[in-house]
Scaffold this motif. Structure first.
Motif, mmCIF file in Angstrom:
data_model
loop_
_atom_site.group_PDB
_atom_site.id
_atom_site.type_symbol
_atom_site.label_atom_id
_atom_site.label_comp_id
_atom_site.label_asym_id
_atom_site.label_seq_id
_atom_site.Cartn_x
_atom_site.Cartn_y
_atom_site.Cartn_z
ATOM 1 N N THR A 222 0.861 -1.129 0.177
ATOM 2 C CA THR A 222 -0.168 0.088 -0.067
ATOM 3 C C THR A 222 0.965 1.187 -0.103
ATOM 4 O O THR A 222 0.260 2.349 -0.805
ATOM 5 C CB THR A 222 -0.875 0.152 1.249
ATOM 6 O OG1 THR A 222 -1.868 -1.066 1.075
ATOM 7 C CG2 THR A 222 -1.802 1.364 1.259
ATOM 8 N N CYS A 225 2.312 1.669 -3.556
ATOM 9 C CA CYS A 225 1.150 2.054 -4.565
ATOM 10 C C CYS A 225 1.083 3.674 -4.479
ATOM 11 O O CYS A 225 1.105 4.309 -5.072
ATOM 12 C CB CYS A 225 0.107 1.455 -4.281
ATOM 13 S SG CYS A 225 0.537 -0.291 -4.930
ATOM 14 N N VAL A 272 0.347 3.485 -13.551
ATOM 15 C CA VAL A 272 -0.471 3.031 -12.802
ATOM 16 C C VAL A 272 -0.906 1.772 -13.377
ATOM 17 O O VAL A 272 -1.112 0.636 -12.885
ATOM 18 C CB VAL A 272 -1.652 3.710 -12.395
ATOM 19 C CG1 VAL A 272 -2.575 2.912 -11.329
ATOM 20 C CG2 VAL A 272 -1.180 4.831 -11.405
ATOM 21 N N SER A 276 -0.071 -2.681 -12.339
ATOM 22 C CA SER A 276 -1.235 -3.415 -11.916
ATOM 23 C C SER A 276 -1.041 -4.500 -10.949
ATOM 24 O O SER A 276 -1.773 -4.628 -10.127
ATOM 25 C CB SER A 276 -2.292 -3.689 -13.253
ATOM 26 O OG SER A 276 -1.186 -4.292 -14.036
ATOM 27 N N PHE A 279 -0.855 -2.537 -7.677
ATOM 28 C CA PHE A 279 -2.179 -2.049 -7.153
ATOM 29 C C PHE A 279 -3.070 -2.887 -6.882
ATOM 30 O O PHE A 279 -3.975 -2.817 -6.082
ATOM 31 C CB PHE A 279 -2.478 -1.083 -8.425
ATOM 32 C CG PHE A 279 -1.873 0.273 -8.134
ATOM 33 C CD1 PHE A 279 -2.403 1.434 -7.664
ATOM 34 C CD2 PHE A 279 -0.640 0.674 -8.728
ATOM 35 C CE1 PHE A 279 -1.974 2.537 -7.330
ATOM 36 C CE2 PHE A 279 0.178 1.848 -8.666
ATOM 37 C CZ PHE A 279 -0.429 2.632 -8.011
ATOM 38 N N ALA A 285 -5.159 1.585 -1.728
ATOM 39 C CA ALA A 285 -4.690 2.388 -2.884
ATOM 40 C C ALA A 285 -5.251 2.695 -4.058
ATOM 41 O O ALA A 285 -5.719 3.688 -4.609
ATOM 42 C CB ALA A 285 -3.498 1.552 -3.540
ATOM 43 N N LEU A 286 -6.222 1.353 -4.455
ATOM 44 C CA LEU A 286 -7.362 1.660 -5.504
ATOM 45 C C LEU A 286 -8.320 2.652 -5.062
ATOM 46 O O LEU A 286 -8.593 3.424 -5.975
ATOM 47 C CB LEU A 286 -7.803 0.112 -5.650
ATOM 48 C CG LEU A 286 -6.875 -0.666 -6.389
ATOM 49 C CD1 LEU A 286 -7.746 -2.251 -6.555
ATOM 50 C CD2 LEU A 286 -6.416 -0.321 -7.802
#
Length: 654
Positions: A222, A225, A272, A276, A279, A285-286
């Protein structure tokens, strides 16, 4: 193929070097010939690479080792897959159109050769970014793009506003880049590698690793990201690091198109999507990405409603559309985000170059309130900008309809925290986008001509070197959406270049809506589905309302602005964020600098350490120099006094 991979960025670099160092010798024609030739070769080779990748041939390897430190090998290498090949084609095609357009737009500028050198160098930096297979090379391309954008935004360095704008862009991007660099450092600490493949392969095994902070325990993934996304926020101008992008309009229009369409601002979206595998391991984070994108999409569209500078309307449109892409990233619809990136690159470059065509005809007037009635005088510019506006508004069958509709549907299917807020924001954004895009069209091309008499006498269509790129960009703005819609939503387009966990796969849910549909049947199904959905009617409503406000009831916009007086002023002042940054950070830095100058530099260093030591030595010397009189009587008295003191000490000591 390795030779081709290497040639694609290097031909752009070669053109930049020749035009930059030997521009005076080869002249204007030589400068644009070598740079356009280089970018054209890069585009054709990118098509070769794209076709090769579509046939299943990907590449991930190092060209050479740059350094080895602490067991970590730092390499220069390429990762050529569906994602990077797509970006290469988009970047080189838009850049080629901008290069050709520049011949007409900058033909009278004394910095002609320098400008071609810069934009070719910019293309090289962007290609190095999207082709990289490791974080070190990614950071090189990332910073190179930022540096060259600084040079391009401030290209007209005689203007104070241009210098202010390029410094603002540079500093704001440094904030994002600081977070980006910390993210790369965290990757190196956790994985002991900077290679994408190594990091992605080990990501799942490190998903439980935590780090203790003053705010409690956080997942390392986290933290990584979020830090990487801070870098993306800077480059892709997401709230609150968005303030640099509208001011970048101070640069020449060709670079506005290049920065805003397919290169610098899309670097964060690409980042980003490329990350992937990381993330997907952090819903925190998303959600942060999702809410940030939704906020940018809606609130930047509101500012676009009140802008009167033709380039700034398109600039705020870019901010809003970048928000849409970021929303797609937040709901794990990475494929759809890149899909919208591609369609947006075509129609946004078209709109910027079309705005530049208008500016040329208007003798560099950019205020839409002084335009109007250009439809009959500039038919090619009008027709192409009309196509671009329809694509931007999301009207079927234009390119923006397919990609924007896919984003909205993806958010609708998502169960991630913040998806409800994002869905409302992107729906409202559809109406706002349609309104401000057609507000621009109606104010510029319809109604009475509001230009001064001298400008009206010389109004005419732009030369072919300007209009041909508009036509070539209008073609994919019409058809690119449908061509790539099917492969994107059925998951066959990007293959293994993007990783999505099954529980996050909203694109699969979107594909189920069109299950069994192919070819023209898929086209009809997508258009039919879109026509009966809210986004289409919101877009139609925005267009009709813009027509009524700026073609029929011209007094209505002023009445609406007056009715929402305080809110209108807030939006016109861009929510006060620019003023806040100016006072808090710029003003605060000045106050802090004056404080340190007065108390640290002048007071402590000069006053105490430098001057103070000199004064201390002077005081001591003045105090003791009276002892040296040169008279025998004084010295004899001092000797006798000293002997008495020593005898007294000896006696008392005994």
């Amino acid at each position: 193929m390795k030779t081709i991979y290497l040639a694609i960025p290097l031909v752009c670099l070669f053109g930049a070097i020749v035009a930059g160092l030997f521009g005076k010798k080869i002249g204007r024609t030589g400068a644009h010939t070598v740079t356009i030739g280089g970018v054209a070769i890069a585009f054709l080779l990118s098509l070769v690479v794209y076709n090769d990748v579509r046939n299943g041939n990907t590449f991930n390897g190092a060209l050479y080792n740059w350094a080895v430190s602490g067991g970590v090998t730092m390499q220069i290498g390429f990762l050529i897959d569906q994602l990077s090949a797509t970006m290469m084609v988009i970047v080189t095609f838009v850049s080629l159109m901008v290069h050709i357009y520049t011949i007409g737009y900058m033909h009278e500028d004394p910095g002609y050769q320098r400008f071609f050198s810069y934009i070719s160098l910019f293309t090289f930096a962007m290609l190095m970014l999207v082709m990289s297979n490791n974080f070190l090379q990614l950071f090189f391309g990332w910073e190179a793009v930022g540096l060259v954008s600084y040079l391009l935004i401030g290209f007209w360095y005689e203007k104070d506003t241009a210098i202010f704008a390029n410094m603002k862009a540079f500093l704001v991007n440094r904030v994002g880049d600081f977070g980006f660099l910390l993210g790369i450092a965290a990757v190196l600490y956790l994985f002991n590698s900077l290679d994408y493949a190594t990091v992605f392969a080990a990501a799942e095994s490190h998903s439980e690793a935590t780090v203790t902070s003053p705010f409690g325990e956080w997942s390392w993934i986290t933290v990584i990201c979020l830090l990487l996304f801070v870098g993306a926020m800077g480059k892709s101008a997401q709230v609150p690091l968005h303030v640099w992008l509208p001011d970048s309009m101070e640069g020449p229009t060709p670079i506005s198109a290049l920065i805003h369409a397919a290169t610098m601002v899309t670097a964060g979206i690409f980042l980003v999507a490329r990350m992937s595998p990381l993330f997907e391991l952090s819903e925190t984070a998303l959600s942060f990405v999702l809410v940030t994108g939704a906020t940018t999409a809606f609130f930047m569209a509101l500012i676009g409603l009140v802008q009167n500078d033709i380039k700034r309307v398109v600039a705020y449109s870019t901010l809003s559309q970048l928000g849409y892409m970021t929303v797609a990233l937040g709901v794990s619809a990475y494929e759809v985000a890149i899909f919208h990136l591609g369609t947006h690159a075509f129609f946004k470059a078209l709109l910027f170059l079309g705005a530049g065509s208008v500016i040329i005809a208007m003798h560099h007037e950019q205020d839409m309130r002084k335009m109007g009635g250009l439809r009959a005088l500039m038919p090619i510019t009008y027709a192409t900008m009309f196509i671009g506006s329809l694509a931007l508004a999301g009207i079927p069958p234009f390119a923006g309809f397919f990609s924007k509709d896919a984003i909205i549907e993806s958010v609708h299917f998502s169960g991630l925290w913040g998806a409800g807020y994002a869905y409302i924001a992107v729906l409202l954004g559809v109406f706002l986008t349609a309104f401000y895009s057609f507000r621009l069209l109606f104010m510029t091309f319809h109604g009475n001509n509001r230009a001064d008499e001298h400008t009206r006498l010389h109004l005419d269509e732009s030369p072919k070197v300007v209009t041909w790129p508009l036509i070539l960009l209008a073609i994919p703005s019409i058809c690119a959406g449908f061509i790539f819609f099917g492969p994107v939503i059925n998951g066959s387009y990007f293959g293994e270049a993007i990783l999505v966990k099954p529980e996050h796969d909203v694109v699969a849910a979107l594909a189920n809506v069109y299950q069994g549909k192919e070819g023209f049947g898929l086209f009809l199904a997508a258009v039919g589905h879109g026509i009966f959905a809210w986004p289409f009617w919101l877009a139609i409503g925005g267009i009709v309302f813009a027509w009524y406000c700026y073609c029929k009831n011209l007094a209505l916009p002023g009445k609406i602005a007056a009715a929402f007086g305080p809110l209108t002023r807030i939006v016109e002042n861009k929510y006060g964020i620019d003023q806040l940054y100016q006072k808090l950070f710029a003003g605060g830095s000045l106050v802090l600098g004056k404080f340190f100058h007065r108390y640290a530099d002048a007071g402590l260093i000069d006053g105490v350490l430098v001057n103070g030591s000199a004064k201390t030595v002077g005081f001591i010397s003045r105090s003791i120099r009276g002892v040296q009189t040169g008279r025998t009587f004084d010295y004899a008295f001092a000797m006798i006094f000293g002997v008495v003191v020593l005898i007294s000490v000896f006696v008392w000591g005994v």
